[in-house]
Design a protein around this motif. Structure first.
Motif, PDB file in Angstrom:
ATOM      1  N   UNK A   1      22.759  12.899 -34.975  1.00 32.69           N
ATOM      2  CA  UNK A   1      21.474  12.941 -35.649  1.00 32.69           C
ATOM      3  C   UNK A   1      20.913  14.341 -35.433  1.00 32.69           C
ATOM      4  N   UNK A   2      20.597  15.063 -36.503  1.00 31.68           N
ATOM      5  CA  UNK A   2      20.166  16.457 -36.405  1.00 31.68           C
ATOM      6  C   UNK A   2      18.738  16.545 -36.932  1.00 31.68           C
ATOM      7  N   UNK A   3      17.845  16.971 -36.059  1.00 36.28           N
ATOM      8  CA  UNK A   3      16.431  17.050 -36.406  1.00 36.28           C
ATOM      9  C   UNK A   3      16.032  18.517 -36.503  1.00 36.28           C
ATOM     10  N   UNK A   4      15.393  18.898 -37.595  1.00 37.97           N
ATOM     11  CA  UNK A   4      14.916  20.261 -37.785  1.00 37.97           C
ATOM     12  C   UNK A   4      13.401  20.274 -37.632  1.00 37.97           C
ATOM     13  N   UNK A   5      12.934  20.974 -36.577  1.00 39.05           N
ATOM     14  CA  UNK A   5      11.507  21.102 -36.272  1.00 39.05           C
ATOM     15  C   UNK A   5      11.125  22.559 -36.468  1.00 39.05           C
ATOM     16  N   UNK A   6      10.240  22.800 -37.419  1.00 40.26           N
ATOM     17  CA  UNK A   6       9.876  24.160 -37.829  1.00 40.26           C
ATOM     18  C   UNK A   6       8.379  24.345 -37.595  1.00 40.26           C
ATOM     19  N   UNK A   7       7.961  24.977 -36.509  1.00 37.43           N
ATOM     20  CA  UNK A   7       6.534  25.145 -36.261  1.00 37.43           C
ATOM     21  C   UNK A   7       5.870  26.195 -37.134  1.00 37.43           C
TER      22      UNK A   7
ATOM     23  N   UNK B   1      18.598  23.180 -29.665  1.00 39.39           N
ATOM     24  CA  UNK B   1      19.047  24.507 -30.078  1.00 39.39           C
ATOM     25  C   UNK B   1      17.864  25.302 -30.633  1.00 39.39           C
ATOM     26  N   UNK B   2      17.605  26.454 -30.019  1.00 33.61           N
ATOM     27  CA  UNK B   2      16.630  27.407 -30.540  1.00 33.61           C
ATOM     28  C   UNK B   2      17.361  28.265 -31.580  1.00 33.61           C
ATOM     29  N   UNK B   3      16.937  28.171 -32.832  1.00 33.43           N
ATOM     30  CA  UNK B   3      17.649  28.823 -33.933  1.00 33.43           C
ATOM     31  C   UNK B   3      16.786  29.880 -34.593  1.00 33.43           C
TER      32      UNK B   3
ATOM     33  N   UNK C   1      13.070  28.142 -35.047  1.00 30.45           N
ATOM     34  CA  UNK C   1      12.852  26.697 -35.071  1.00 30.45           C
ATOM     35  C   UNK C   1      13.708  26.048 -33.997  1.00 30.45           C
ATOM     36  N   UNK C   2      13.543  24.739 -33.830  1.00 33.56           N
ATOM     37  CA  UNK C   2      14.427  23.948 -32.987  1.00 33.56           C
ATOM     38  C   UNK C   2      15.259  23.031 -33.871  1.00 33.56           C
TER      39      UNK C   2
ATOM     40  N   UNK D   1      20.333  24.835 -25.481  1.00 39.56           N
ATOM     41  CA  UNK D   1      19.791  24.270 -24.249  1.00 39.56           C
ATOM     42  C   UNK D   1      20.423  22.907 -23.995  1.00 39.56           C
ATOM     43  N   UNK D   2      20.961  22.722 -22.806  1.00 40.94           N
ATOM     44  CA  UNK D   2      21.635  21.488 -22.439  1.00 40.94           C
ATOM     45  C   UNK D   2      20.819  20.769 -21.363  1.00 40.94           C
ATOM     46  N   UNK D   3      20.105  19.702 -21.721  1.00 40.23           N
ATOM     47  CA  UNK D   3      19.188  19.078 -20.767  1.00 40.23           C
ATOM     48  C   UNK D   3      19.872  18.544 -19.514  1.00 40.23           C
ATOM     49  N   UNK D   4      21.120  18.122 -19.630  1.00 37.10           N
ATOM     50  CA  UNK D   4      21.801  17.588 -18.454  1.00 37.10           C
ATOM     51  C   UNK D   4      22.099  18.617 -17.392  1.00 37.10           C
ATOM     52  N   UNK D   5      22.152  19.876 -17.779  1.00 39.85           N
ATOM     53  CA  UNK D   5      22.468  20.930 -16.818  1.00 39.85           C
ATOM     54  C   UNK D   5      21.316  21.215 -15.864  1.00 39.85           C
ATOM     55  N   UNK D   6      20.149  20.688 -16.149  1.00 43.88           N
ATOM     56  CA  UNK D   6      19.020  20.885 -15.241  1.00 43.88           C
ATOM     57  C   UNK D   6      19.177  20.079 -13.955  1.00 43.88           C
TER      58      UNK D   6
END
Length: 256
Positions: free
Chosen positions: A73-79, A54-56, A124-125, A33-38
């Motif tokens: 900076x790479x953040x791993x968010x795992x719900x 990135x939805x992984x 995850x994201x 997902x590229x936020x600037x493309x919105x």
């Protein structure tokens, strides 16, 4: 009528459908997902310091072999589920719903990711933030995060001088929220900053005009008025409150 009275503009919400940019490596799949493309006519796929979200997906028993990142900076968010990490600094870490990981690649950081055969399927994201400077000292943070409270934002990372549990080296604050059907929250905001909203699960409406944002869709709010978000079904949402004018670098391995 008092002509000197300030006018209050309606919030500007740019929406984007689920991304069509994806990669399929069998047991490992991503949607970028590229936020600037919105934003129409925006000349950057990212938006300020936020490069990409990135939805992984990782199937059980998946290994992503040791590889290097630089200048991101790479953040791993795992719900839900687990993501297992090891690196050349000797760390063996498990990121799950109770922990967040921030990997500041800086001048170079080698790591691997894995799910065991008896782990659940992982969705995850992985969030890529552009640092303010090139070739910073590599660093990794892996910390427990506060328990989620239904229908309330949880502040998980922010700039280095902030009060979030973890930090990134630029002007981005990250929040998540689990919304009950029918519940409403106000998007995180800050004067002169913008907010990017991503619907991880469920569906919501946003703003006074009840703009619909569905599963894996996103919205970018560029006005300073408060914007409410209401879940039309049980939902998990994340929000990035960011400084669009922050100094950035664009030499990351993936985010750029």
């Amino acid at each position: 009528m008092d002509d000197s009275a300030p006018t209050r503009t309606q919030p500007q919400i740019y929406t984007a459908p689920r991304t069509d940019v994806s990669q399929n490596q069998g047991q490992f799949r991503i949607h970028l997902n590229f936020p600037g493309r919105a934003v129409p006519d925006h000349d950057d796929h990212g938006y300020g310091p936020l490069a990409t979200v990135v939805e992984s997906f990782m199937d059980p028993g998946t290994l992503i072999r040791m590889h290097q990142h630089r200048n991101e900076e790479i953040i791993s968010w795992v719900p839900d589920g687990v993501m297992r990490h090891d690196d050349r600094q000797g760390n063996e870490l498990v990121t799950d719903s109770d922990h967040l990981m921030v990997m500041g690649a800086g001048s170079g950081f080698w790591h691997a990711e894995e799910t065991f055969a008896d782990d659940p399927p992982l969705r995850m994201l992985q969030i890529f933030v552009r640092p303010h400077s090139l070739d910073l000292e590599p660093d990794i943070q892996h910390e427990p995060i506060p328990d989620a409270v239904p229908n309330e934002w949880r502040h998980l990372f922010g700039p280095e001088d902030g009060d979030a549990p973890l930090s990134v080296r630029n002007d981005v604050n990250f929040y998540d929220c689990r919304l009950d059907a029918g519940a409403t929250v106000t998007l995180p905001s800050r004067p002169a900053w913008d907010t990017y909203l991503y619907v991880f699960d469920g569906a919501v409406t946003a703003g006074d005009d009840e703009t619909e944002i569905g599963y894996t869709e996103s919205g970018l709010v560029t006005a300073e008025d408060d914007v409410s978000v209401t879940a039309t079904e049980e939902s998990i949402i994340v929000a990035f409150c960011l400084n669009p004018d922050a100094p950035i670098t664009r030499q990351g391995t993936i985010g750029r």
